[in-house]
Design a protein around this motif. Structure first.
Motif, PDB file in Angstrom:
ATOM      1  N   PRO A   1       0.787  -1.197  -0.101  1.00 41.40           N
ATOM      2  CA  PRO A   1       0.090   0.185  -0.186  1.00 41.40           C
ATOM      3  C   PRO A   1       0.866   1.370  -0.019  1.00 41.40           C
ATOM      4  O   PRO A   1       0.380   2.613  -0.536  1.00 41.40           O
ATOM      5  CB  PRO A   1      -0.922  -0.222   1.246  1.00 41.40           C
ATOM      6  CG  PRO A   1      -0.882  -1.649   1.459  1.00 41.40           C
ATOM      7  CD  PRO A   1       0.546  -2.119   1.197  1.00 41.40           C
ATOM      8  N   LEU A   2       2.088   1.217   0.679  1.00 41.16           N
ATOM      9  CA  LEU A   2       2.889   2.463   0.773  1.00 41.16           C
ATOM     10  C   LEU A   2       3.917   2.551  -0.392  1.00 41.16           C
ATOM     11  O   LEU A   2       4.794   3.643  -0.466  1.00 41.16           O
ATOM     12  CB  LEU A   2       3.368   2.346   2.148  1.00 41.16           C
ATOM     13  CG  LEU A   2       2.364   2.834   3.368  1.00 41.16           C
ATOM     14  CD1 LEU A   2       3.072   2.850   4.576  1.00 41.16           C
ATOM     15  CD2 LEU A   2       1.500   3.830   3.063  1.00 41.16           C
ATOM     16  N   ALA A   3       4.105   1.537  -1.177  1.00 39.02           N
ATOM     17  CA  ALA A   3       4.946   1.616  -2.227  1.00 39.02           C
ATOM     18  C   ALA A   3       4.979   2.810  -3.101  1.00 39.02           C
ATOM     19  O   ALA A   3       3.876   3.206  -3.370  1.00 39.02           O
ATOM     20  CB  ALA A   3       4.906   0.284  -3.106  1.00 39.02           C
ATOM     21  N   GLY A   4       6.049   3.403  -3.240  1.00 41.28           N
ATOM     22  CA  GLY A   4       6.212   4.953  -4.103  1.00 41.28           C
ATOM     23  C   GLY A   4       5.522   6.043  -3.421  1.00 41.28           C
ATOM     24  O   GLY A   4       5.496   7.083  -4.072  1.00 41.28           O
ATOM     25  N   ARG A   5       5.206   5.905  -2.133  1.00 40.83           N
ATOM     26  CA  ARG A   5       4.530   7.131  -1.424  1.00 40.83           C
ATOM     27  C   ARG A   5       5.538   7.663  -0.472  1.00 40.83           C
ATOM     28  O   ARG A   5       5.098   8.576   0.389  1.00 40.83           O
ATOM     29  CB  ARG A   5       3.032   6.900  -0.849  1.00 40.83           C
ATOM     30  CG  ARG A   5       2.235   6.302  -2.175  1.00 40.83           C
ATOM     31  CD  ARG A   5       0.808   6.059  -1.611  1.00 40.83           C
ATOM     32  NE  ARG A   5       0.355   7.405  -1.115  1.00 40.83           N
ATOM     33  CZ  ARG A   5      -1.083   7.325  -0.729  1.00 40.83           C
ATOM     34  NH1 ARG A   5      -1.632   6.133  -0.619  1.00 40.83           N
ATOM     35  NH2 ARG A   5      -1.358   8.278  -0.375  1.00 40.83           N
ATOM     36  N   PHE A   6       6.738   7.246  -0.088  1.00 37.23           N
ATOM     37  CA  PHE A   6       7.444   7.287   1.134  1.00 37.23           C
ATOM     38  C   PHE A   6       7.904   8.877   0.997  1.00 37.23           C
ATOM     39  O   PHE A   6       8.231   9.415   1.998  1.00 37.23           O
ATOM     40  CB  PHE A   6       8.684   6.321   1.082  1.00 37.23           C
ATOM     41  CG  PHE A   6       8.376   5.197   1.614  1.00 37.23           C
ATOM     42  CD1 PHE A   6       8.044   4.798   2.961  1.00 37.23           C
ATOM     43  CD2 PHE A   6       8.206   3.975   0.798  1.00 37.23           C
ATOM     44  CE1 PHE A   6       7.760   3.772   3.237  1.00 37.23           C
ATOM     45  CE2 PHE A   6       7.723   2.966   1.339  1.00 37.23           C
ATOM     46  CZ  PHE A   6       7.595   2.509   2.443  1.00 37.23           C
ATOM     47  N   SER A   7       8.120   9.580  -0.040  1.00 40.01           N
ATOM     48  CA  SER A   7       8.552  10.917  -0.332  1.00 40.01           C
ATOM     49  C   SER A   7       7.347  11.785   0.424  1.00 40.01           C
ATOM     50  O   SER A   7       7.659  13.052   0.852  1.00 40.01           O
ATOM     51  CB  SER A   7       8.844  11.296  -1.594  1.00 40.01           C
ATOM     52  OG  SER A   7       7.679  11.296  -2.450  1.00 40.01           O
ATOM     53  N   GLN A   8       6.203  11.135   0.533  1.00 44.01           N
ATOM     54  CA  GLN A   8       5.097  12.241   1.066  1.00 44.01           C
ATOM     55  C   GLN A   8       4.709  11.875   2.533  1.00 44.01           C
ATOM     56  O   GLN A   8       4.103  12.687   3.239  1.00 44.01           O
ATOM     57  CB  GLN A   8       3.697  11.742   0.176  1.00 44.01           C
ATOM     58  CG  GLN A   8       3.932  11.821  -1.243  1.00 44.01           C
ATOM     59  CD  GLN A   8       2.699  11.210  -1.960  1.00 44.01           C
ATOM     60  OE1 GLN A   8       1.511  11.192  -1.291  1.00 44.01           O
ATOM     61  NE2 GLN A   8       2.892  10.707  -3.174  1.00 44.01           N
ATOM     62  N   ILE A   9       5.553  11.057   3.020  1.00 42.90           N
ATOM     63  CA  ILE A   9       5.286  10.494   4.325  1.00 42.90           C
ATOM     64  C   ILE A   9       6.368  11.185   5.437  1.00 42.90           C
ATOM     65  O   ILE A   9       7.543  11.353   5.133  1.00 42.90           O
ATOM     66  CB  ILE A   9       5.233   9.226   4.473  1.00 42.90           C
ATOM     67  CG1 ILE A   9       4.237   8.460   3.613  1.00 42.90           C
ATOM     68  CG2 ILE A   9       4.997   8.724   6.003  1.00 42.90           C
ATOM     69  CD1 ILE A   9       4.119   6.994   3.490  1.00 42.90           C
TER      70      ILE A   9
END
Length: 264
Positions: A223-231
């Protein structure tokens, strides 16, 4: 029986006198002379071979220590000839240098000494001002503005091996997900947290750390793949889920365990 006969009978019953064994003085003298000759020959051979040292050979793949520095440390220890030089003193002297992990010293016929040096391999900074090697050993103090490309490990005194082991195992898992681990921390209460490159802090707490890491890896590849820069952070301390803090306060659509109490 007459008196003479009685005296003769008594003499016949007496035990014969024992003779002491003869000492083989000649054999002893020959053996002693041979031993002295052998020792003398050995001493003469040692003196003949103990020629002055003429060569110092230094081998190694040097990154932080130079052959010139090693030579300066070794030369004062060359007190002796080819045979009498103290190899242990050389080994101990070089081994005490900050970046030296292992040393092998041997004689090089006919008049030399060969020294092979292996450096420590630094994999992370420890508390920002020291380095830790692949074996979890803190081995050298450094200026805080150097080796800034290395990850940072933190933990209480005596925990370097434990934190390094966690860092190596988790770092390998994250590389498979194309994520880079930049920090691992174990606080004095036993709580674990990590930080990812250009990404969030991930909090695991003290309990069921291996299980929480496993759940995080599933999220990181799902679910969080590719979204770490937003977290900003991911909190895995929830008994039935996790919490996400977004950089732009975006609603945490993938947040589970909302309304649950976080377990440290």
């Amino acid at each position: 029986m007459t008196r003479r006969r009685k005296m003769a009978a008594r003499r016949s019953r007496r035990k014969p006198a024992r003779r002491l064994p003869r000492v083989p003085w000649r054999q002893i003298a020959m053996s002693t002379a041979a031993a002295i000759m052998i020792v003398s020959l050995c001493v003469a051979l040692v003196y003949a071979l103990d020629r002055p040292l003429q060569r110092l050979l230094i081998d190694g793949d040097f990154q932080q220590v130079s052959a010139a520095e090693l030579g300066d440390a070794i030369r004062p220890l060359l007190n002796g000839g080819f045979v009498s030089v103290d190899l242990d003193a050389i080994r101990d002297g070089v081994g005490s240098m900050p970046w030296v992990a292992r040393v092998h010293v041997r004689r090089q016929w006919p008049d030399g000494i060969r020294v092979r040096v292996w450096e420590h391999s630094a994999i992370a900074r420890w508390e920002g001002d020291r380095l830790v090697n692949t074996a979890g050993e803190v081995f050298v103090t450094i200026p805080t503005d150097t080796f800034e490309d290395l990850p940072v490990l933190r933990g209480p005194d005596g925990s370097a091996l434990r934190v390094t082991t966690r860092f190596k195992a988790l770092g390998e898992e994250l590389r498979g997900l194309r994520l880079e681990l930049t920090s691992v921390q174990l606080d004095p209460r036993g709580s674990w947290s990590i930080r990812l490159a250009n990404g969030p802090e991930v909090r695991f707490g003290r309990r069921d750390v291996d299980g929480r890491i496993e759940r995080f890896l599933q999220l990181a590849g799902g679910p969080l793949a590719g979204r770490f820069s937003q977290i900003r952070y991911i909190d895995m301390r929830y008994s039935n889920g996790f919490a996400v803090g977004w950089r732009d306060d975006e609603p945490a659509a993938d947040e589970e365990g909302k309304g649950k109490n976080a377990n440290v």
